[in-house]
Write a protein that holds these residues in place. Structure first.
Motif, short mmCIF file in Angstrom:
data_model
loop_
_atom_site.label_atom_id
_atom_site.label_comp_id
_atom_site.label_asym_id
_atom_site.label_seq_id
_atom_site.Cartn_x
_atom_site.Cartn_y
_atom_site.Cartn_z
N SER A 2 0.81 -1.21 0.00
CA SER A 2 0.18 -0.11 -0.39
C SER A 2 0.67 1.36 -0.15
O SER A 2 1.84 1.15 0.38
N ARG A 47 -13.90 2.83 -0.35
CA ARG A 47 -14.23 1.23 0.84
C ARG A 47 -15.78 1.11 0.03
O ARG A 47 -16.34 0.22 0.10
N ARG A 52 -12.44 -2.39 1.13
CA ARG A 52 -12.80 -1.95 2.60
C ARG A 52 -11.48 -1.93 3.43
O ARG A 52 -11.41 -0.63 4.44
N SER A 53 -10.69 -2.23 3.35
CA SER A 53 -10.10 -1.08 4.13
C SER A 53 -8.38 -0.52 3.78
O SER A 53 -7.45 -1.00 3.33
N VAL A 54 -8.88 0.50 2.88
CA VAL A 54 -8.23 1.51 2.47
C VAL A 54 -8.20 2.99 3.28
O VAL A 54 -8.80 3.54 3.89
N TYR A 55 -6.61 2.90 3.97
CA TYR A 55 -6.25 4.26 4.03
C TYR A 55 -5.11 4.41 3.37
O TYR A 55 -4.67 4.77 3.07
#
Length: 100
Positions: A2, A47, A52-55
């Motif tokens: 990421s 999201r 869902r786990s995008v930061y």
């Protein structure tokens, strides 16, 4: 994997770029671009489409001028393309993921 970043545009909107696994499911890296009113809204758009786990932590890999141009010229303001050691592929609208 990421990495990502953002660029604030003169009109106050932002373009966010994140590197995540490809929507093709083959594990290859892909670059996602989102144009939105602010960073939080851009991440919410991703999201809501199933990532869902995008930061976004930091600004290590902000979008390039070419990436900004590509996402600004797309009506949905949401694109992705494969990132490979060879030249990157074509940009795809994110809708492609839903039909794959």
């Amino acid at each position: 994997m990421s990495g990502g970043g953002f660029s604030k545009l003169p009109n106050g909107t932002v373009v966010v770029a994140v590197s995540l696994p490809s929507p093709l499911g083959d594990g290859s890296p892909a670059r996602y671009l989102v144009h939105a009113g602010n960073r939080a809204r851009a991440l919410t758009r991703l999201r809501n489409l199933g990532l869902r786990s995008v930061y976004l932590r930091g600004n290590a890999e902000p979008p390039t001028p070419d990436e900004i141009t590509a996402v600004l010229h797309h009506p949905d303001g949401l694109l992705w393309r494969l990132q490979a050691p060879t030249p990157p592929g074509l940009w795809h609208p994110f809708r492609f993921r839903a039909s794959a």
